[in-house]
Write a protein that holds these residues in place. Sequence first.
Motif, PDB file in Angstrom:
ATOM      1  N   GLY A   3      10.042 -19.496  39.661  1.00 23.43           N
ATOM      2  CA  GLY A   3      10.269 -20.716  38.904  1.00 23.43           C
ATOM      3  C   GLY A   3      11.126 -21.699  39.674  1.00 23.43           C
ATOM      4  O   GLY A   3      11.398 -21.525  40.857  1.00 23.43           O
ATOM      5  N   VAL A   4      11.582 -22.733  38.970  1.00 19.33           N
ATOM      6  CA  VAL A   4      12.465 -23.726  39.556  1.00 19.33           C
ATOM      7  C   VAL A   4      13.865 -23.118  39.682  1.00 19.33           C
ATOM      8  O   VAL A   4      14.388 -22.581  38.703  1.00 19.33           O
ATOM      9  N   ALA A   5      14.424 -23.194  40.872  1.00 20.00           N
ATOM     10  CA  ALA A   5      15.753 -22.636  41.107  1.00 20.00           C
ATOM     11  C   ALA A   5      16.785 -23.754  41.155  1.00 20.00           C
ATOM     12  O   ALA A   5      16.529 -24.828  41.725  1.00 20.00           O
ATOM     13  N   GLN A   6      17.936 -23.498  40.546  1.00 15.40           N
ATOM     14  CA  GLN A   6      19.032 -24.460  40.588  1.00 15.40           C
ATOM     15  C   GLN A   6      20.339 -23.727  40.874  1.00 15.40           C
ATOM     16  O   GLN A   6      20.520 -22.594  40.445  1.00 15.40           O
ATOM     17  N   SER A   7      21.226 -24.423  41.562  1.00 15.70           N
ATOM     18  CA  SER A   7      22.573 -23.880  41.747  1.00 15.70           C
ATOM     19  C   SER A   7      23.557 -25.025  41.920  1.00 15.70           C
ATOM     20  O   SER A   7      23.168 -26.123  42.350  1.00 15.70           O
ATOM     21  N   PRO A   8      24.832 -24.811  41.546  1.00 24.84           N
ATOM     22  CA  PRO A   8      25.310 -23.641  40.828  1.00 24.84           C
ATOM     23  C   PRO A   8      24.876 -23.672  39.365  1.00 24.84           C
ATOM     24  O   PRO A   8      24.311 -24.657  38.920  1.00 24.84           O
ATOM     25  N   ARG A   9      25.122 -22.642  38.617  1.00 28.80           N
ATOM     26  CA  ARG A   9      24.815 -22.637  37.189  1.00 28.80           C
ATOM     27  C   ARG A   9      25.914 -23.315  36.388  1.00 28.80           C
ATOM     28  O   ARG A   9      25.640 -23.928  35.349  1.00 28.80           O
ATOM     29  N   TYR A  10      27.133 -23.192  36.846  1.00 28.42           N
ATOM     30  CA  TYR A  10      28.260 -23.805  36.148  1.00 28.42           C
ATOM     31  C   TYR A  10      29.203 -24.429  37.181  1.00 28.42           C
ATOM     32  O   TYR A  10      29.348 -23.911  38.286  1.00 28.42           O
ATOM     33  N   LYS A  11      29.811 -25.549  36.764  1.00 30.32           N
ATOM     34  CA  LYS A  11      30.773 -26.208  37.650  1.00 30.32           C
ATOM     35  C   LYS A  11      31.795 -26.917  36.794  1.00 30.32           C
ATOM     36  O   LYS A  11      31.441 -27.636  35.850  1.00 30.32           O
ATOM     37  N   ILE A  12      33.062 -26.685  37.124  1.00 27.91           N
ATOM     38  CA  ILE A  12      34.155 -27.378  36.447  1.00 27.91           C
ATOM     39  C   ILE A  12      34.930 -28.138  37.496  1.00 27.91           C
ATOM     40  O   ILE A  12      35.356 -27.555  38.496  1.00 27.91           O
ATOM     41  N   ILE A  13      35.081 -29.447  37.296  1.00 22.06           N
ATOM     42  CA  ILE A  13      35.818 -30.275  38.246  1.00 22.06           C
ATOM     43  C   ILE A  13      36.731 -31.216  37.479  1.00 22.06           C
ATOM     44  O   ILE A  13      36.600 -31.377  36.259  1.00 22.06           O
ATOM     45  N   GLU A  14      37.629 -31.852  38.194  1.00 22.75           N
ATOM     46  CA  GLU A  14      38.477 -32.866  37.573  1.00 22.75           C
ATOM     47  C   GLU A  14      37.854 -34.238  37.840  1.00 22.75           C
ATOM     48  O   GLU A  14      37.116 -34.418  38.817  1.00 22.75           O
ATOM     49  N   LYS A  15      38.177 -35.169  36.944  1.00 25.32           N
ATOM     50  CA  LYS A  15      37.627 -36.517  37.122  1.00 25.32           C
ATOM     51  C   LYS A  15      38.050 -37.063  38.476  1.00 25.32           C
ATOM     52  O   LYS A  15      39.112 -36.727  39.001  1.00 25.32           O
ATOM     53  N   ARG A  16      37.170 -37.876  39.022  1.00 26.53           N
ATOM     54  CA  ARG A  16      37.319 -38.503  40.341  1.00 26.53           C
ATOM     55  C   ARG A  16      36.953 -37.557  41.491  1.00 26.53           C
ATOM     56  O   ARG A  16      36.903 -37.997  42.630  1.00 26.53           O
ATOM     57  N   GLN A  17      36.690 -36.287  41.185  1.00 28.08           N
ATOM     58  CA  GLN A  17      36.224 -35.401  42.247  1.00 28.08           C
ATOM     59  C   GLN A  17      34.721 -35.575  42.453  1.00 28.08           C
ATOM     60  O   GLN A  17      34.037 -36.252  41.664  1.00 28.08           O
ATOM     61  N   SER A  18      34.208 -34.969  43.503  1.00 34.59           N
ATOM     62  CA  SER A  18      32.778 -35.024  43.808  1.00 34.59           C
ATOM     63  C   SER A  18      32.135 -33.679  43.511  1.00 34.59           C
ATOM     64  O   SER A  18      32.789 -32.637  43.521  1.00 34.59           O
ATOM     65  N   VAL A  19      30.824 -33.745  43.248  1.00 32.81           N
ATOM     66  CA  VAL A  19      30.088 -32.505  42.970  1.00 32.81           C
ATOM     67  C   VAL A  19      28.642 -32.695  43.423  1.00 32.81           C
ATOM     68  O   VAL A  19      28.122 -33.826  43.427  1.00 32.81           O
ATOM     69  N   ALA A  20      28.017 -31.610  43.811  1.00 34.72           N
ATOM     70  CA  ALA A  20      26.609 -31.658  44.230  1.00 34.72           C
ATOM     71  C   ALA A  20      25.842 -30.516  43.601  1.00 34.72           C
ATOM     72  O   ALA A  20      26.360 -29.397  43.471  1.00 34.72           O
ATOM     73  N   PHE A  21      24.623 -30.817  43.197  1.00 36.80           N
ATOM     74  CA  PHE A  21      23.735 -29.818  42.600  1.00 36.80           C
ATOM     75  C   PHE A  21      22.489 -29.696  43.473  1.00 36.80           C
ATOM     76  O   PHE A  21      22.002 -30.691  44.032  1.00 36.80           O
ATOM     77  N   TRP A  22      21.958 -28.482  43.521  1.00 38.32           N
ATOM     78  CA  TRP A  22      20.789 -28.230  44.361  1.00 38.32           C
ATOM     79  C   TRP A  22      19.628 -27.737  43.513  1.00 38.32           C
ATOM     80  O   TRP A  22      19.832 -27.007  42.528  1.00 38.32           O
ATOM     81  N   CYS A  23      18.413 -28.128  43.890  1.00 40.45           N
ATOM     82  CA  CYS A  23      17.221 -27.712  43.163  1.00 40.45           C
ATOM     83  C   CYS A  23      16.112 -27.373  44.146  1.00 40.45           C
ATOM     84  O   CYS A  23      15.834 -28.133  45.081  1.00 40.45           O
ATOM     85  N   ASN A  24      15.455 -26.259  43.915  1.00 43.20           N
ATOM     86  CA  ASN A  24      14.264 -25.891  44.678  1.00 43.20           C
ATOM     87  C   ASN A  24      13.097 -25.776  43.713  1.00 43.20           C
ATOM     88  O   ASN A  24      13.098 -24.907  42.841  1.00 43.20           O
ATOM     89  N   PRO A  25      12.095 -26.643  43.823  1.00 45.03           N
ATOM     90  CA  PRO A  25      11.004 -26.653  42.847  1.00 45.03           C
ATOM     91  C   PRO A  25      10.009 -25.521  43.080  1.00 45.03           C
ATOM     92  O   PRO A  25      10.101 -24.791  44.071  1.00 45.03           O
ATOM     93  N   ILE A  26       9.064 -25.400  42.177  1.00 43.89           N
ATOM     94  CA  ILE A  26       7.986 -24.435  42.330  1.00 43.89           C
ATOM     95  C   ILE A  26       7.148 -24.846  43.546  1.00 43.89           C
ATOM     96  O   ILE A  26       6.869 -26.037  43.736  1.00 43.89           O
ATOM     97  N   SER A  27       6.775 -23.876  44.338  1.00 47.21           N
ATOM     98  CA  SER A  27       6.013 -24.140  45.549  1.00 47.21           C
ATOM     99  C   SER A  27       4.729 -24.907  45.225  1.00 47.21           C
ATOM    100  O   SER A  27       3.973 -24.552  44.313  1.00 47.21           O
TER     101      SER A  27
END
Lengths: 114, 111
Positions: A3-27
């Motif tokens: 299926g579609v893969a995503q990471s991370p599953r959970y992320k907690i950050i403080e405001k003004r910080q940066s964050v990145a999410f990754w996704c790998n779709p179905i082939s």
Amino acid sequence: EAGVAQSPRYKIIEKRQSVAFWCNPISGHATLYWYQQILGQGPKLLIQFQNNGVVDDSQLPKDRFSAERLKGVDSTLKIQPAKLEDSAVYLCASSLPRGSDTQYFGPGTRLTVL
Amino acid sequence: QQPVQSPQAVILREGEDAVINCSSSKALYSVHWYRQKHGEAPVFLMILLKGGEQKGHDKISASFNEKKQQSSLYLTASQLSYSGTYFCGTEMAGGSYIPTFGRGTSLIVHP
């Protein structure tokens, strides 16, 4: 079929910080979507890719959000800097490029901004 | 243009029927229906293309009235596993297949 893969599953950050999410779709799925789902609401489309080109990003807050899909496969969504109102689940979905087609969703990333 | 779903919530007993509606102010090309259980990703149920066709599998079916720009999802003889939030996603006629989801209808099935 994976299926579609995503990471991370959970992320907690403080405001003004940066964050990145990754996704790998179905082939083989050329179309990739990023959605933001705030608690109690339906998914809101942020950006839609067809291969590595952008189909629609009209609802992407471009002053802080960016997304890319290099090589037309996996994709990264970034928020910089994060605000409290960005707390949500970020869903990635993919589909075949046959016009209106079934979207397959990944498990999502739950972001909490403190 | 976000589609409007009604009702917002439905509470049923096992075996009862339910109807969830989805309407748009713009001409539609397609309507997608998804079910999302708490803490999980939406799962595809069915897609209806313009033409007024009705689709279904098992005891869940849907209709699409192109003239009224609305779709209805029919759940017959509800099972406990039907509990969840149902979303309709619509694509505008003449558009570029950009989906827009409604706010969802919460369905709770009790034993």
